[in-house]
Scaffold this active site. Sequence first.
Site, PDB file in Angstrom:
ATOM      1  N   ASP A   8      63.512  77.746  37.184  1.00 48.32           N
ATOM      2  CA  ASP A   8      62.904  79.051  37.442  1.00 48.32           C
ATOM      3  C   ASP A   8      63.332  79.939  36.281  1.00 48.32           C
ATOM      4  O   ASP A   8      64.471  80.391  36.225  1.00 48.32           O
ATOM      5  CB  ASP A   8      63.425  79.585  38.794  1.00 48.32           C
ATOM      6  CG  ASP A   8      63.092  81.057  39.010  1.00 48.32           C
ATOM      7  OD1 ASP A   8      62.266  81.601  38.264  1.00 48.32           O
ATOM      8  OD2 ASP A   8      63.676  81.652  39.950  1.00 48.32           O
ATOM      9  N   LYS A  70      60.955  87.760  29.033  1.00 44.36           N
ATOM     10  CA  LYS A  70      59.802  87.128  29.691  1.00 44.36           C
ATOM     11  C   LYS A  70      58.577  88.043  29.660  1.00 44.36           C
ATOM     12  O   LYS A  70      57.449  87.576  29.607  1.00 44.36           O
ATOM     13  CB  LYS A  70      60.197  86.805  31.131  1.00 44.36           C
ATOM     14  CG  LYS A  70      59.147  86.076  31.922  1.00 44.36           C
ATOM     15  CD  LYS A  70      59.736  85.615  33.229  1.00 44.36           C
ATOM     16  CE  LYS A  70      58.703  85.076  34.172  1.00 44.36           C
ATOM     17  NZ  LYS A  70      59.324  84.618  35.423  1.00 44.36           N
ATOM     18  N   GLU A 171      55.305  80.487  40.536  1.00 46.81           N
ATOM     19  CA  GLU A 171      56.540  80.733  41.293  1.00 46.81           C
ATOM     20  C   GLU A 171      56.309  80.745  42.812  1.00 46.81           C
ATOM     21  O   GLU A 171      57.044  80.085  43.546  1.00 46.81           O
ATOM     22  CB  GLU A 171      57.193  82.035  40.811  1.00 46.81           C
ATOM     23  CG  GLU A 171      57.808  81.878  39.431  1.00 46.81           C
ATOM     24  CD  GLU A 171      58.080  83.189  38.725  1.00 46.81           C
ATOM     25  OE1 GLU A 171      57.926  84.254  39.356  1.00 46.81           O
ATOM     26  OE2 GLU A 171      58.426  83.148  37.537  1.00 46.81           O
ATOM     27  N   ASP A 193      56.812  88.114  46.169  1.00 49.25           N
ATOM     28  CA  ASP A 193      57.888  87.868  45.201  1.00 49.25           C
ATOM     29  C   ASP A 193      58.066  89.070  44.282  1.00 49.25           C
ATOM     30  O   ASP A 193      57.221  89.340  43.420  1.00 49.25           O
ATOM     31  CB  ASP A 193      57.531  86.607  44.397  1.00 49.25           C
ATOM     32  CG  ASP A 193      58.554  86.293  43.309  1.00 49.25           C
ATOM     33  OD1 ASP A 193      59.486  87.090  43.100  1.00 49.25           O
ATOM     34  OD2 ASP A 193      58.418  85.236  42.664  1.00 49.25           O
TER      35      ASP A 193
END
Length: 740
Positions: A8, A70, A171, A193
């Site tokens: 992850d 990211k 994810e 999320d």
Amino acid sequence: MGKVVGIDLGTTNSVVAVMEGGKPVVIANSEGMRTTPSVVGFNKDGELVVGQMARRQAVLNPQNTYYGVKRFMGRKYPELTPESKQVPYTIRRDEYGSIKIKCPRLKKDFAPEEISAKILRKLAEEAERYLGEPVTGAVITVPAYFNDSQRQATRDAGRIAGLEVLRIINEPTAASLAYGLDQERSQKILVFDLGGGTFDVSVLEVGDGVFEVRATSGDTQLGGGDFDKRIVDWLAEQFLEQEKVDLRKDRQALQRLTEAAEKAKIELSGVSVTDINLPFITATEEGSKHIETRLMRPQFEDLCGDLVSRLTRPIKRALNDARLTPVQIDEVVLVGGGTRMPMIKALVRSFIDKEPNENVNPDEVVAVGAAIQSGILAGEVKEILLLDVTPLSLGLETIGGVTKKLIPRNTTIPVRRSDIFSTGENNQTMVEVHVVQGEREMSKDNKSLGRFKLTGIPPAPRGIPQVQVAFDIDANGILQVTARDRTTGREQSVVVQGASTLSEGEINRMINEAAEFAEEDRQRRERIEKRNKAKALTDQALRRLKDVTLDFGTQFTSGYRRQIEALNAEIMDSLDKDDERRLDRAQADLEDVLYELKREVRLQYEDEEDEGIFDSIRRTLVGDDEDDYPYTPRGSSYGNDYDTPRYPERSDYGQPRYDERRYDERQTYGSPPSRYERNDRYDDEYDEWDSGDRPSPRSRRPSPEPRRYPPKDSDSYYTRDRSRRIPKENQWDEEDDDWF
Ligand code: AMP
């Protein structure tokens, strides 16, 4: 083939997990944490630091410490919002419009992919350390809403890290995979999320081992960091008003503000009020300035009202796309640290009218799912079939700049769709295929993934030629576009490389650089470890010398002392001069001396044991009389609670019972010294024991012949046969403090 792990790769934290014996296992890093901060830095010596170490240096070294990278993955500089450019390090636009991250320490720039590769590398190494075998492949997760270039960039980062990226999965898909592993009943799950930098919401249908993502939506520019930023701005605005200084312009102050804000945010998930103290945040002409304030949960929630509203739009969209109403949702799964905020739970509850499921650890569930996916690929997990969807529509630009969608968003992948197109002008012999991704009508408003040309179309009136364009999306969500002239059979096909912000050449260069860097890093780390080990050895030698002197007197150790001190000096000097060969020799010699000392002490004990037998026989015959036996252990007779053994005995764990701490305690509490101590004088300043003129019974055994050291003018000492060295099990081990 080596092992495949699930990773992850988060904006704030990353996690690695692996399938072991058919079960997913989250691997703790060498710092003992199961999550690793997605932070990369270069310290003052230019050495690479990743994770917690990098995070720790962020305040002092913000320009060379990179977090939240990211958000820059697979994006072009012009796509960035002014807000997302606000980071304590410097990002710039390169000649191709791509994002480059400046590293002043190394005087070079990095692509976001290279920085992410360093995180992936660390996680792979942690897994290798845990598994004891090489890790060659990975399943990496990305936010469901990542577009093609962001996915491609993630794949590139994996390659730069030396990993074969077997699959990129969403994810939330991974989360539900982990969550639904044991589920048999078919159910509709909403995965919510909220990570550090991104927000995803997905609707999945899970049952009978099949995971189908019905819809995904989200916001790649919204995450926990934005909530921190609200607190940062609140603090900075107050300070600006009071002190007329904008702390956000000072990189170090901004970093400290950000850290304090995150801490406050996390605290406010558990308590309703928190104090924020930042001493010496800056200095003005009036002197040092501090922040000392208090933030209440309702106040914080007020500051974030619009962020919470922004979260609702993607939920509605995902539900609409899945053609479901909130009541049809069976489970709500929360993922990401941000979902621990009470206002977020309240929002989810108000929307779905269901208590969110908190059985799954929100920090680890995604990596666990990725590991399960790696198990599916390896054939270890058989009962599950994972069906994923495209997060955004894919199409091509047609006449007038209008987008023709070939694959609508939320189509299950892998998928192939094609359509027939024709020319817009008479005698047009070439068509340009412009591939776009997004939901807007006009192509210019969507993300351009790339263009290519199909030439050699026979001249004909417009509308006559037939060009078949096919879009193929593989299981990783990577798109291949083919255009074929149906008359001539001429074909042109591309894997959409425009999606990647890096060219193949650049990726290869980075792969090579990373490999070089890895070797350099390894050597550097080994050198540091070696130096640390040498330093530790000198300290331990002194400690050991002190212990033995305590027990057997200075005369016993005087020869050893000379050697140890000379060798310690030699080690320190070699360290100063960076002379590795000399360091190795001196270290080996010191190990020899310590071994010799250990052997000598052991012999001494053996003698004592023999004596002990006679002692007990004698005591049986004549009774105890201390004066006759001045060094017999009678410490307890002085009324304190420790024993002062004449000859320190071994405890069960092999440590001498008599240790420095206990001696210090005696000093502190002024207990009457034992006979043994009375004769000894401890000189703090010189850190040594002097037994005065007390005749030590240990002096019966002569001190070893002092070895000539350092033999300045002779090489013979150094060149003697090392094969005669102490056997391995007897060698001095830095970890092994167990000498007696
Ligand atoms: P993730 O990317 O899932 O690791 O999530 C990281 C984000 O969650 C960061 O923004 C953290 O500040 C945030 N976070 C972690 N724990 C909490 C908490 N207890 N309350 C609020 N936010 C949290």
